[in-house]
Design a protein around this motif. Sequence first.
Motif, PDB file in Angstrom:
ATOM      1  N   ALA A  95       0.846  -1.197   0.000  1.00  0.00           N
ATOM      2  CA  ALA A  95       0.000   0.000   0.000  1.00  0.00           C
ATOM      3  C   ALA A  95       0.878   1.243   0.000  1.00  0.00           C
ATOM      4  O   ALA A  95       0.504   2.281  -0.540  1.00  0.00           O
ATOM      5  CB  ALA A  95      -0.911  -0.005   1.225  1.00  0.00           C
ATOM      6  N   THR A  96       2.064   1.131   0.579  1.00  0.00           N
ATOM      7  CA  THR A  96       2.962   2.286   0.656  1.00  0.00           C
ATOM      8  C   THR A  96       3.257   2.834  -0.737  1.00  0.00           C
ATOM      9  O   THR A  96       3.226   4.042  -0.962  1.00  0.00           O
ATOM     10  CB  THR A  96       4.284   1.896   1.356  1.00  0.00           C
ATOM     11  N   GLU A  97       3.542   1.928  -1.670  1.00  0.00           N
ATOM     12  CA  GLU A  97       3.814   2.411  -3.035  1.00  0.00           C
ATOM     13  C   GLU A  97       2.552   3.039  -3.633  1.00  0.00           C
ATOM     14  O   GLU A  97       2.612   4.096  -4.276  1.00  0.00           O
ATOM     15  CB  GLU A  97       4.312   1.277  -3.948  1.00  0.00           C
ATOM     16  N   ALA A  98       1.425   2.406  -3.426  1.00  0.00           N
ATOM     17  CA  ALA A  98       0.174   2.939  -3.984  1.00  0.00           C
ATOM     18  C   ALA A  98      -0.112   4.342  -3.446  1.00  0.00           C
ATOM     19  O   ALA A  98      -0.500   5.244  -4.194  1.00  0.00           O
ATOM     20  CB  ALA A  98      -0.984   1.995  -3.668  1.00  0.00           C
ATOM     21  N   LEU A  99       0.095   4.537  -2.145  1.00  0.00           N
ATOM     22  CA  LEU A  99      -0.145   5.855  -1.545  1.00  0.00           C
ATOM     23  C   LEU A  99       0.799   6.892  -2.140  1.00  0.00           C
ATOM     24  O   LEU A  99       0.403   7.995  -2.507  1.00  0.00           O
ATOM     25  CB  LEU A  99       0.063   5.786  -0.019  1.00  0.00           C
ATOM     26  N   PHE A 100       2.061   6.518  -2.249  1.00  0.00           N
ATOM     27  CA  PHE A 100       3.077   7.432  -2.764  1.00  0.00           C
ATOM     28  C   PHE A 100       2.755   7.828  -4.206  1.00  0.00           C
ATOM     29  O   PHE A 100       2.757   9.009  -4.560  1.00  0.00           O
ATOM     30  CB  PHE A 100       4.462   6.778  -2.680  1.00  0.00           C
ATOM     31  N   ALA A 119      -1.731  10.578  11.930  1.00  0.00           N
ATOM     32  CA  ALA A 119      -1.713  10.126  10.526  1.00  0.00           C
ATOM     33  C   ALA A 119      -0.590   9.130  10.291  1.00  0.00           C
ATOM     34  O   ALA A 119       0.491   9.251  10.886  1.00  0.00           O
ATOM     35  CB  ALA A 119      -1.518  11.322   9.613  1.00  0.00           C
ATOM     36  N   TYR A 120      -0.852   8.176   9.430  1.00  0.00           N
ATOM     37  CA  TYR A 120       0.175   7.204   9.046  1.00  0.00           C
ATOM     38  C   TYR A 120       1.389   7.967   8.522  1.00  0.00           C
ATOM     39  O   TYR A 120       1.253   8.967   7.810  1.00  0.00           O
ATOM     40  CB  TYR A 120      -0.385   6.250   7.985  1.00  0.00           C
ATOM     41  N   ASP A 121       2.578   7.480   8.856  1.00  0.00           N
ATOM     42  CA  ASP A 121       3.760   8.329   8.690  1.00  0.00           C
ATOM     43  C   ASP A 121       4.215   8.552   7.252  1.00  0.00           C
ATOM     44  O   ASP A 121       5.012   9.446   7.000  1.00  0.00           O
ATOM     45  CB  ASP A 121       4.918   7.810   9.557  1.00  0.00           C
ATOM     46  N   HIS A 168      -8.902   2.966  11.070  1.00  0.00           N
ATOM     47  CA  HIS A 168      -7.812   3.917  11.254  1.00  0.00           C
ATOM     48  C   HIS A 168      -6.677   3.392  12.132  1.00  0.00           C
ATOM     49  O   HIS A 168      -6.901   2.939  13.260  1.00  0.00           O
ATOM     50  CB  HIS A 168      -8.404   5.194  11.891  1.00  0.00           C
ATOM     51  N   ASN A 169      -5.486   3.476  11.575  1.00  0.00           N
ATOM     52  CA  ASN A 169      -4.264   3.239  12.334  1.00  0.00           C
ATOM     53  C   ASN A 169      -3.745   4.601  12.782  1.00  0.00           C
ATOM     54  O   ASN A 169      -3.542   5.455  11.935  1.00  0.00           O
ATOM     55  CB  ASN A 169      -3.229   2.548  11.420  1.00  0.00           C
ATOM     56  N   PRO A 170      -3.506   4.842  14.049  1.00  0.00           N
ATOM     57  CA  PRO A 170      -3.408   3.919  15.173  1.00  0.00           C
ATOM     58  C   PRO A 170      -4.643   3.805  16.054  1.00  0.00           C
ATOM     59  O   PRO A 170      -4.611   3.040  17.015  1.00  0.00           O
ATOM     60  CB  PRO A 170      -2.279   4.547  15.993  1.00  0.00           C
ATOM     61  N   SER A 196      -8.114   7.114  -0.296  1.00  0.00           N
ATOM     62  CA  SER A 196      -8.732   6.398   0.812  1.00  0.00           C
ATOM     63  C   SER A 196      -7.882   5.173   1.136  1.00  0.00           C
ATOM     64  O   SER A 196      -7.863   4.198   0.394  1.00  0.00           O
ATOM     65  CB  SER A 196     -10.156   5.984   0.414  1.00  0.00           C
ATOM     66  N   ASP A 197      -7.175   5.268   2.261  1.00  0.00           N
ATOM     67  CA  ASP A 197      -6.284   4.190   2.686  1.00  0.00           C
ATOM     68  C   ASP A 197      -7.130   3.189   3.484  1.00  0.00           C
ATOM     69  O   ASP A 197      -7.523   3.461   4.620  1.00  0.00           O
ATOM     70  CB  ASP A 197      -5.170   4.812   3.546  1.00  0.00           C
ATOM     71  N   GLU A 198      -7.407   2.045   2.854  1.00  0.00           N
ATOM     72  CA  GLU A 198      -8.316   1.060   3.469  1.00  0.00           C
ATOM     73  C   GLU A 198      -7.594  -0.265   3.719  1.00  0.00           C
ATOM     74  O   GLU A 198      -8.151  -1.342   3.534  1.00  0.00           O
ATOM     75  CB  GLU A 198      -9.550   0.878   2.564  1.00  0.00           C
ATOM     76  N   SER A 227      -5.407  -0.629  -0.874  1.00  0.00           N
ATOM     77  CA  SER A 227      -5.470  -1.714   0.101  1.00  0.00           C
ATOM     78  C   SER A 227      -4.173  -2.521   0.081  1.00  0.00           C
ATOM     79  O   SER A 227      -3.292  -2.265  -0.745  1.00  0.00           O
ATOM     80  CB  SER A 227      -6.690  -2.610  -0.145  1.00  0.00           C
ATOM     81  N   SER A 228      -4.068  -3.487   1.012  1.00  0.00           N
ATOM     82  CA  SER A 228      -2.802  -4.209   1.197  1.00  0.00           C
ATOM     83  C   SER A 228      -3.033  -5.699   1.417  1.00  0.00           C
ATOM     84  O   SER A 228      -3.739  -6.091   2.350  1.00  0.00           O
ATOM     85  CB  SER A 228      -2.078  -3.627   2.413  1.00  0.00           C
ATOM     86  N   PHE A 229      -2.425  -6.519   0.587  1.00  0.00           N
ATOM     87  CA  PHE A 229      -2.504  -7.971   0.829  1.00  0.00           C
ATOM     88  C   PHE A 229      -1.665  -8.369   2.040  1.00  0.00           C
ATOM     89  O   PHE A 229      -1.910  -9.397   2.656  1.00  0.00           O
ATOM     90  CB  PHE A 229      -2.008  -8.738  -0.399  1.00  0.00           C
TER      91      PHE A 229
END
Length: 383
Positions: A95-100, A119-121, A168-170, A196-198, A227-229
Amino acid sequence: MKLQSKLPSVGTTIFSQMSQLATEHQAINLSQGFPDFPCDPLLPELVFQASQRGLNQYAPMPGVLALREQIAALTQRCYSRVVCPERQITVTSGATEALFVAVQALVRSGDEVILFDPAYDSYQPAVELAGGRTVHIPLQPPMYRVDWQAVERQISNKTRLIMVNSPHNPTGMVFSREDWLALEALVVKHRLFCISDEVYEHMVFDGQARHSANQFAQLAERTVVVSSFGKTFHVTGWKLGYAVAPVELSVEFRKIHQYVTFSSFTPAQQAIAELMQKKPELVTQLADFYQQKRDYFRTLLQSSGFRLLPCQGTYFQLADYSALSALDDVSFCRQLTADYKVAAIPLSVFYRLPPQQQVIRFCFAKEQQTLQQAAEQLCRVSN
Ligand SMILES: Cc1ncc(COP(=O)(O)O)c(C=O)c1O
């Protein structure tokens, strides 16, 4: 050489710091969010088989088609949204790459991006590298809900994007249907975009309805859903995720994705596609699986001095330690690791301007015995 940093305020992440401290003190690591139990045993077999069958060269740039088809089927099953696997889904390295990539595709120099703290870092550095500026809206304990009127007051003619994360994290907070509707109204009214980070989408507890940007047609038209597998199938180290977006946005997303990684590890993509097809129950059972862990961990901590905050989703539990110590949360986490051999994450590091609170985050994606041992040590903490 005097090199001017493009990210002057970024250092080593708190996750790396706390994990290192946990190793130094041989502490139980409830800081970084990763499972200490194995994934489904079929998954490594499927990777091995895919590699043996010769699937060892570059995957197609948007991802292995069989996997994109599974993602489209899952999106339809969970959220009744029909998306085109060929044109709207891109598989990414986590997901990190997708967000970036989504941020680089959407944010232009001088644009403002609204974030919710904690917020996620990875959000803020991604925005800064795109030349944008982050506008932070702090969420307040104990419920960490969004005040959408306050959000609207922060929207200016420079606002380009709102980044949301539910579950939501955290904090473990989960958006209600009303939250999504309010977000949709703002995005439409002000012609904004949304990421939308899901990544914790399948971990929503207590029978609460699970929602996604995918379900709100006008919002989905202007959103990249990520999303993230790694989270869903207990393989965070595989760094495999995906983005779902409207066609026009996907085109721009892929232009950047192809020059960041081009494509991700082929055998893993093939294996996950086959696992999703063979064992769809792994996704549907995930909420119960983690709810049991949450309940177990919370029960064990009942007799401790920590006050547990509500946890509606994710695999994180927040705990207020104000009855145990007057220390700030970073110092308290260090002390907890050194003296009680349990590592956690201080909440203040997720904020630009932390509110008055003494709260830390534990990850409960752990074996029962890990949670039991950790809880035993946490119950010994006294003031
Ligand atoms: C909210 C959130 N977004 C994104 C990620 C990154 O996911 P991935 O490991 O698939 O890159 C994480 C991982 O901890 C997360 O908690």
